[in-house]
Design a protein around this motif. Structure first.
Motif, PDB file in Angstrom:
ATOM      1  N   GLU A   1       0.849  -1.194   0.000  1.00 42.37           N
ATOM      2  CA  GLU A   1       0.000   0.000   0.000  1.00 42.37           C
ATOM      3  C   GLU A   1       0.880   1.239   0.000  1.00 42.37           C
ATOM      4  N   ASN A   2       0.936   1.906  -1.142  1.00 40.98           N
ATOM      5  CA  ASN A   2       1.768   3.097  -1.299  1.00 40.98           C
ATOM      6  C   ASN A   2       0.979   4.177  -2.022  1.00 40.98           C
ATOM      7  N   GLY A   3       1.285   5.417  -1.730  1.00 38.92           N
ATOM      8  CA  GLY A   3       0.696   6.527  -2.457  1.00 38.92           C
ATOM      9  C   GLY A   3      -0.639   7.016  -1.947  1.00 38.92           C
ATOM     10  N   TYR A   4      -1.095   6.506  -0.808  1.00 43.92           N
ATOM     11  CA  TYR A   4      -2.362   6.961  -0.240  1.00 43.92           C
ATOM     12  C   TYR A   4      -2.125   8.148   0.693  1.00 43.92           C
ATOM     13  N   ARG A   5      -3.107   9.028   0.769  1.00 42.60           N
ATOM     14  CA  ARG A   5      -3.058  10.117   1.739  1.00 42.60           C
ATOM     15  C   ARG A   5      -4.291  10.043   2.624  1.00 42.60           C
ATOM     16  N   PRO A   6      -4.166  10.402   3.875  1.00 40.96           N
ATOM     17  CA  PRO A   6      -5.299  10.246   4.800  1.00 40.96           C
ATOM     18  C   PRO A   6      -6.358  11.318   4.599  1.00 40.96           C
ATOM     19  N   LEU A   7      -7.615  10.894   4.678  1.00 35.90           N
ATOM     20  CA  LEU A   7      -8.742  11.821   4.744  1.00 35.90           C
ATOM     21  C   LEU A   7      -9.343  11.846   6.146  1.00 35.90           C
TER      22      LEU A   7
ATOM     23  N   LEU B   1     -22.105  10.839   6.993  1.00 39.79           N
ATOM     24  CA  LEU B   1     -20.949  11.719   7.130  1.00 39.79           C
ATOM     25  C   LEU B   1     -20.202  11.682   5.797  1.00 39.79           C
ATOM     26  N   TRP B   2     -20.097  12.835   5.135  1.00 38.05           N
ATOM     27  CA  TRP B   2     -19.512  12.836   3.798  1.00 38.05           C
ATOM     28  C   TRP B   2     -18.340  13.801   3.715  1.00 38.05           C
ATOM     29  N   TYR B   3     -17.418  13.463   2.811  1.00 35.50           N
ATOM     30  CA  TYR B   3     -16.213  14.273   2.637  1.00 35.50           C
ATOM     31  C   TYR B   3     -16.540  15.406   1.679  1.00 35.50           C
ATOM     32  N   ALA B   4     -16.541  16.637   2.229  1.00 29.34           N
ATOM     33  CA  ALA B   4     -16.945  17.809   1.458  1.00 29.34           C
ATOM     34  C   ALA B   4     -15.756  18.600   0.929  1.00 29.34           C
ATOM     35  N   GLY B   5     -14.546  18.172   1.259  1.00 29.09           N
ATOM     36  CA  GLY B   5     -13.363  18.934   0.872  1.00 29.09           C
ATOM     37  C   GLY B   5     -13.236  19.127  -0.623  1.00 29.09           C
ATOM     38  N   ARG B   6     -13.605  18.090  -1.396  1.00 32.12           N
ATOM     39  CA  ARG B   6     -13.571  18.152  -2.854  1.00 32.12           C
ATOM     40  C   ARG B   6     -14.181  16.885  -3.406  1.00 32.12           C
ATOM     41  N   SER B   7     -14.490  16.899  -4.687  1.00 29.17           N
ATOM     42  CA  SER B   7     -14.993  15.697  -5.337  1.00 29.17           C
ATOM     43  C   SER B   7     -13.843  14.939  -5.975  1.00 29.17           C
TER      44      SER B   7
ATOM     45  N   VAL C   1     -20.937   2.523   2.389  1.00 27.90           N
ATOM     46  CA  VAL C   1     -20.078   3.575   1.861  1.00 27.90           C
ATOM     47  C   VAL C   1     -20.705   4.051   0.554  1.00 27.90           C
ATOM     48  N   PHE C   2     -21.053   5.331   0.496  1.00 26.25           N
ATOM     49  CA  PHE C   2     -21.649   5.910  -0.703  1.00 26.25           C
ATOM     50  C   PHE C   2     -20.567   6.584  -1.549  1.00 26.25           C
ATOM     51  N   VAL C   3     -20.671   6.415  -2.864  1.00 28.64           N
ATOM     52  CA  VAL C   3     -19.726   7.046  -3.786  1.00 28.64           C
ATOM     53  C   VAL C   3     -20.491   7.655  -4.945  1.00 28.64           C
ATOM     54  N   GLY C   4     -19.875   8.662  -5.595  1.00 32.33           N
ATOM     55  CA  GLY C   4     -20.378   9.178  -6.858  1.00 32.33           C
ATOM     56  C   GLY C   4     -21.612  10.048  -6.765  1.00 32.33           C
ATOM     57  N   PHE C   5     -21.795  10.793  -5.681  1.00 33.18           N
ATOM     58  CA  PHE C   5     -22.982  11.640  -5.546  1.00 33.18           C
ATOM     59  C   PHE C   5     -22.581  13.113  -5.495  1.00 33.18           C
ATOM     60  N   PRO C   6     -23.480  14.020  -5.869  1.00 36.80           N
ATOM     61  CA  PRO C   6     -23.165  15.456  -5.851  1.00 36.80           C
ATOM     62  C   PRO C   6     -23.191  15.990  -4.423  1.00 36.80           C
ATOM     63  N   PRO C   7     -22.570  17.146  -4.168  1.00 34.44           N
ATOM     64  CA  PRO C   7     -22.562  17.693  -2.815  1.00 34.44           C
ATOM     65  C   PRO C   7     -23.979  18.029  -2.356  1.00 34.44           C
ATOM     66  N   SER C   8     -24.327  17.592  -1.145  1.00 36.70           N
ATOM     67  CA  SER C   8     -25.655  17.860  -0.608  1.00 36.70           C
ATOM     68  C   SER C   8     -25.679  17.512   0.863  1.00 36.70           C
ATOM     69  N   ASP C   9     -26.460  18.284   1.639  1.00 36.44           N
ATOM     70  CA  ASP C   9     -26.664  17.949   3.037  1.00 36.44           C
ATOM     71  C   ASP C   9     -27.923  17.126   3.239  1.00 36.44           C
ATOM     72  N   ASP C  10     -28.476  16.622   2.159  1.00 36.58           N
ATOM     73  CA  ASP C  10     -29.596  15.688   2.198  1.00 36.58           C
ATOM     74  C   ASP C  10     -29.050  14.293   1.912  1.00 36.58           C
TER      75      ASP C  10
END
Length: 471
Positions: free
Chosen positions: A267-273, A309-315, A338-347
């Motif tokens: 496991e190389n090249g990962y950065r923590p979120l 809980l979603w990562y809002a820092g960037r897509s 784990v949800f992936v591929g959705f647009p930014p939303s607080d819903d």
């Protein structure tokens, strides 16, 4: 539900053989013909091998005793020997793993080396402890199996161990750092590119480290059909009385014999979120009801819901997302995903309607259970069941998104391969998040990290590959 244990896939190596004592006489001979008849018991069995042709560690008896005690307490049988004659196909066929306990020098002849290579290639396992890295310098297969050879060491002293993987059973019970006293080896090469590093030394915490600040000290790998775990600890007698080190050794053995699963790919090249700290949660946002609670051990655990809980820092559009998760209840019915591929939303329902969920709950129908793309594609259930650890133990997902293709690895095993064809949804640019499903569902997460990948278009080959989950 999971069927843990790898079975005796190498049982064809042979039938019954004489038990080998702590320091045995000549081992049973073997003409390499062997029987295909399965004579192994259902109880896992481990052979501790401690022959030395160089320096002899006075901690070897304590090490043997510790492995025996761990076996008694945790359901695996242990034999021990210093007789290299034990390395016959028939005899090794009785064992799920061989522990090289502070072996030194050339301990096997060429015929015995060949037998051990075939044992590993047929699904056997190796556990190396401390001076196992000071062994068989002229045998390339062994060097690759151990991961690195010993170079030098400073005096015995305290040091800080940085724990890099909190999902592997050898390190799951440890905090972010582990302070202990031992003889700290320097190695001739760095195993990081070939093996999965579990823990490394902080060279600033002691004197005599020579690996330029990247100093692995425990690692694991799948190797030529078998499994290999190595720990650099275990020089001192006191190590084997130390509860944390015993748990570390136990976890390595449990993984080696297939009683626990883990992702041991490099496991190389990962950065923590999310790295276990409150600061790393600053880029995350809670959508909908409920919450996640941060614990001192660096985990976040779902409470209430239904929210996310979603990562809002960037897509992200092309990436490998890794995260470790654990269900709390004994039933495996702690729902999350784990949800992936959705647009930014607080819903949180925006993620349901516009993205895809990789499910965690292990009790639902196939297209809605662990490893599934929820409601769209079941995981390969046979592979999933073999890779899944039971409730209360950690699992690791890799979720890889490239173009419209979504693949899922569970503890290093690919279990799903899905291509989006829905024109309303797209995986090419989106956010990801973790679900808090409800008051009765408690799922913990830790070490969420990402590696961005080169953007690429989905091809006809991708879509063809998606028709069959798994490899």
């Amino acid at each position: 539900m999971p069927m843990n244990g790898r079975g005796r896939v190498w049982a064809a190596l042979g039938g019954a053989a004489l038990l080998i004592g702590c320091v045995s006489g000549p081992a049973v001979s073997d003409d390499e013909g062997g029987s295909d008849e399965h004579r192994r018991s259902d109880e896992p069995r481990v052979l501790v091998f401690s022959k030395t042709a160089g320096f002899r560690h006075d901690s070897i008896p304590e090490g043997i005793a510790a492995v025996r005690e761990l076996g008694t307490a945790h359901g695996f049988a242990v034999d021990a020997t210093e007789d290299a004659g034990a390395f016959t196909a028939r005899n090794l066929g009785r064992y799920d793993a061989v522990v090289f306990l502070s072996t030194t020098g050339d301990v096997l002849n060429s015929a015995q080396q060949g037998v051990f290579e075939r044992y590993i290639k047929r699904g056997g396992a190796y556990v190396g402890v401390h001076a196992a890295a000071d062994t068989e310098y002229d045998w390339a297969f062994y060097g690759g199996l151990a991961g690195a050879y010993f170079q030098s060491h400073p005096a015995i002293q305290p040091a800080t161990v940085d724990v890099e993987d909190h999902a592997h059973p050898a390190t799951a019970g440890l905090g972010a750092t582990w302070n202990r006293t031992d003889e700290w080896y320097n190695y001739r090469s760095n195993p990081r590119e070939r093996a999965h590093v579990l823990a490394s030394l902080d060279e600033s915490s002691y004197s005599g480290g020579t690996m330029n600040g990247d100093h692995p000290i425990a690692w694991c790998q799948e190797y030529q059909g078998g499994r290999a775990f190595y720990t650099g600890g275990g020089h001192t007698k006191e190590s084997f009385a130390e509860p944390a080190f015993r748990q570390h050794l136990l976890g390595g053995i449990r993984w080696a014999i297939g009683e626990a699963q883990a992702d041991c790919r490099p496991e190389n090249g990962y950065r923590p979120l999310f790295d276990g700290t409150a600061d790393s949660l600053s880029a995350w946002r809670q959508a909908g009801p409920g919450s996640f609670t941060l614990s001192d051990d660096g985990t976040i655990t779902s409470a209430g819901g239904m929210g996310m809980l979603w990562y809002a820092g960037r897509s992200f559009g092309s990436y490998s997302l890794k995260l470790d998760w654990r269900m709390s209840g004994a039933s495996g019915d702690d729902n999350s995903g784990v949800f992936v591929g959705f647009p930014p939303s607080d819903d949180p329902w925006s993620a349901v309607n516009n993205g895809y969920e990789i499910q965690i709950d292990a009790t639902d129908v196939p297209e809605k259970t662990t490893g599934s793309v929820y409601g769209f594609r079941s995981a390969d259930i046979r592979k999933r069941d073999r890779a899944l650890n039971p409730p209360g133990e950690w699992n690791t997902y890799e979720i890889r998104v490239e173009g419209e293709r979504l693949r899922v690895w569970l503890n290093g095993v690919k279990i799903n391969d899905f291509t989006n064809t829905d024109p309303v949804r797209s995986l090419r640019d989106g956010h990801f998040g973790i679900q808090n499903h409800g008051a009765d569902d408690q799922v913990s997460f830790r070490d969420i990290r990402i590696r961005e990948l080169p953007a690429r278009a989905a091809t006809a080959a991708d879509k063809a590959a998606a028709r069959t989950p798994g490899d």
